[in-house]
Enzyme design. Structure first.
Site, PDB file in Angstrom:
ATOM      1  N   ILE A 162       0.843  -1.204   0.000  1.00  0.00           N
ATOM      2  CA  ILE A 162       0.000   0.000   0.000  1.00  0.00           C
ATOM      3  C   ILE A 162       0.873   1.247   0.000  1.00  0.00           C
ATOM      4  O   ILE A 162       0.428   2.315  -0.384  1.00  0.00           O
ATOM      5  CB  ILE A 162      -0.981   0.040   1.202  1.00  0.00           C
TER       6      ILE A 162
ATOM      7  N   ASP B   6       6.161   2.366  -2.250  1.00  0.00           N
ATOM      8  CA  ASP B   6       7.532   2.857  -2.073  1.00  0.00           C
ATOM      9  C   ASP B   6       8.577   1.952  -2.729  1.00  0.00           C
ATOM     10  O   ASP B   6       9.755   2.002  -2.379  1.00  0.00           O
ATOM     11  CB  ASP B   6       7.845   3.018  -0.573  1.00  0.00           C
TER      12      ASP B   6
ATOM     13  N   ARG C   2     -14.323  21.659  14.426  1.00  0.00           N
ATOM     14  CA  ARG C   2     -13.042  21.117  14.897  1.00  0.00           C
ATOM     15  C   ARG C   2     -12.004  21.028  13.795  1.00  0.00           C
ATOM     16  O   ARG C   2     -12.331  20.999  12.612  1.00  0.00           O
ATOM     17  CB  ARG C   2     -13.238  19.691  15.438  1.00  0.00           C
TER      18      ARG C   2
ATOM     19  N   MET D 223      -0.866   5.504   6.895  1.00  0.00           N
ATOM     20  CA  MET D 223       0.333   4.643   6.863  1.00  0.00           C
ATOM     21  C   MET D 223       1.269   5.129   5.753  1.00  0.00           C
ATOM     22  O   MET D 223       1.041   6.169   5.139  1.00  0.00           O
ATOM     23  CB  MET D 223      -0.069   3.197   6.632  1.00  0.00           C
ATOM     24  N   GLY D 224       2.317   4.345   5.504  1.00  0.00           N
ATOM     25  CA  GLY D 224       3.238   4.687   4.419  1.00  0.00           C
ATOM     26  C   GLY D 224       4.702   4.568   4.777  1.00  0.00           C
ATOM     27  O   GLY D 224       5.563   4.806   3.925  1.00  0.00           O
ATOM     28  N   ARG D 225       4.975   4.291   6.065  1.00  0.00           N
ATOM     29  CA  ARG D 225       6.373   4.220   6.520  1.00  0.00           C
ATOM     30  C   ARG D 225       7.141   5.479   6.143  1.00  0.00           C
ATOM     31  O   ARG D 225       6.699   6.560   6.449  1.00  0.00           O
ATOM     32  CB  ARG D 225       7.051   2.962   5.977  1.00  0.00           C
TER      33      ARG D 225
ATOM     34  N   GLU E 198       2.409   8.630   8.840  1.00  0.00           N
ATOM     35  CA  GLU E 198       2.964   8.082  10.097  1.00  0.00           C
ATOM     36  C   GLU E 198       4.466   8.308  10.231  1.00  0.00           C
ATOM     37  O   GLU E 198       4.991   8.375  11.340  1.00  0.00           O
ATOM     38  CB  GLU E 198       2.650   6.590  10.208  1.00  0.00           C
TER      39      GLU E 198
ATOM     40  N   HIS F 100      -4.592  -0.103  10.283  1.00  0.00           N
ATOM     41  CA  HIS F 100      -4.714  -1.254   9.384  1.00  0.00           C
ATOM     42  C   HIS F 100      -5.999  -1.277   8.565  1.00  0.00           C
ATOM     43  O   HIS F 100      -6.109  -2.091   7.644  1.00  0.00           O
ATOM     44  CB  HIS F 100      -4.550  -2.549  10.185  1.00  0.00           C
TER      45      HIS F 100
ATOM     46  N   GLN G  11      -6.568   0.678   6.436  1.00  0.00           N
ATOM     47  CA  GLN G  11      -6.080   1.020   5.088  1.00  0.00           C
ATOM     48  C   GLN G  11      -5.655  -0.203   4.283  1.00  0.00           C
ATOM     49  O   GLN G  11      -5.485  -0.136   3.073  1.00  0.00           O
ATOM     50  CB  GLN G  11      -4.883   1.977   5.195  1.00  0.00           C
ATOM     51  N   ARG G  12      -5.409  -1.312   4.961  1.00  0.00           N
ATOM     52  CA  ARG G  12      -4.957  -2.517   4.248  1.00  0.00           C
ATOM     53  C   ARG G  12      -6.081  -3.524   4.038  1.00  0.00           C
ATOM     54  O   ARG G  12      -5.853  -4.576   3.434  1.00  0.00           O
ATOM     55  CB  ARG G  12      -3.827  -3.195   5.031  1.00  0.00           C
TER      56      ARG G  12
END
Ligand code: F6P
Length: 343
Positions: free
Chosen positions: A127, A130, A163, A170-172, A223, A273, A275-276
């Site tokens: 996902i 990269d 607000r 995610m994405g590291r 993240e 998770h 997202q996965r």
């Protein structure tokens, strides 16, 4: 011809579409496939299952992987695990192995091919998008769609409560998911790992928007995003077999700073998770299917030590070692385009 299939690393939507396509193409050519279970752990322990076409024909719509996955790295315990890998490869009578994974999984495939001449073919997935060599990986499009659906929902509650909502993706170390979902969901600000966090600028943008009449705000943060001269935010000191820490929590830090500086009520959401999970998008089903068909073709042509990749609209073959030599950061041209909306 007997071909093993293995899925390793974090799962993502589209893995089953690859399994189905490789299985079909190899059967069309008179061979058959078996599935190695739970990534490289399955080859260390000799875990596998048969893959009759009747059981893979309908799996294109299923997320995850019917083979299971793990972050096992046989090179972490080379004295014990590598002999087992070689022994099981032989015992299963494999003529080739198609490894479907990210840089970690394909890195192992590349080394097994270089060190022991095991006949490996790679299929890139993640996902995070990269992976070098390929323009896009399957799983990415689905993840971005999940994020924008979540943001569309968060927008209505943020607006009701006036607000700021800080959404962590995610994405590291790569900002692809954050940048693409931020663009697609019209975020007021996007933070990616490739650009140090400029919190003062973000705060100014949010204040200006409020002064201009927009009574809520959406900030997307990857993240792996970092404040200048600081390390990424991790949930634990524990590391996986490949040395990766579990990232997470930067959204809370960012939200806290925004609330303190602006006085606007601010909340943070870590999508994690989600997202996965779930069914792959049409784009990911097609890309994964094409990758699977071309990977099977490489096997049939005995072009081992190679992986498939997307270049423009074409599927090409590239050396496995090219795909894992370094990670593909977000192309900053995309970020510059995104930042037109938060200047
Ligand atoms: O590489 C895919 C990914 O989902 C990253 O975006 C994330 O940091 C990591 O995997 C999470 O890994 P795990 O599922 O082991 O918590």
């Amino acid at each position: 011809m007997k071909v093993g299939l293995l899925t390793g690393g974090g799962d993502c939507p589209g893995l089953n579409a690859v399994i189905r396509a490789v299985n079909q193409r190899i059967q069309n050519a008179g061979g058959h496939c078996i599935g190695i279970l739970e990534g490289w752990r399955g080859l260390v322990k000799g875990l596998y299952r048969d893959l009759p076409i009747s059981e893979t024909d309908g799996i294109i719509a299923r997320g995850g992987t019917i083979l299971g996955s793990s972050r096992t790295n046989p090179y972490k315990r080379p004295e014990t695990d590598l002999p087992e890998v070689r022994k099981n490869f032989e015992a299963l009578g494999l003529d080739a192995l198609v490894a479907i994974g990210g840089d970690d999984t394909l890195g192992v495939a590349s080394k097994l091919h270089a060190d022991f001449q095991l006949p490996m073919v790679g299929v890139p997935k993640t996902i995070d998008n990269d992976l070098n060599v390929t323009d896009f990986t399957f799983g990415f499009d689905t993840a971005v769609n999940i994020v924008i659906e979540a943001i569309d929902r968060l927008r209505t509650t943020s607006e009701s409560h006036r607000r700021i909502m800080v959404v962590e993706t995610m994405g590291r170390q790569a900002g692809w998911i954050a940048c693409f979902s931020g663009i697609a969901a019209a975020a007021d600000y996007i933070f990616v790992p490739e650009v140090p966090i400029d919190i003062d600028h973000c705060i100014q943008v949010l204040k200006d928007r409020r002064a201009g009449g927009k009574n809520y705000g959406i900030v997307v943060v990857s993240e792996g995003a970092k404040f200048p001269n600081s390390k990424e935010t991790t949930l634990t000191e524990r590391k996986d077999d490949f040395g990766h820490a579990q990232l997470g929590g930067i959204a809370t830090v960012v939200a806290d700073k925004i609330e303190k500086a602006t006085g606007f009520e601010t909340r943070s959401v870590v999508l994690g998770h989600i997202q996965r999970g779930g069914a792959p998008s049409a784009y990911d089903r097609v890309l994964a299917t094409r990758f699977g068909l071309h990977a099977a073709e490489l096997v049939l042509q005995k072009q081992f030590g190679k992986m498939v990749a997307l270049k423009g609209t074409q599927i090409i073959a590239a050396p496995l070692s090219d795909g894992v030599s370094n990670l593909k950061n977000l192309d900053l041209a995309f970020y510059r385009e995104a930042s037109a909306f938060f200047q």
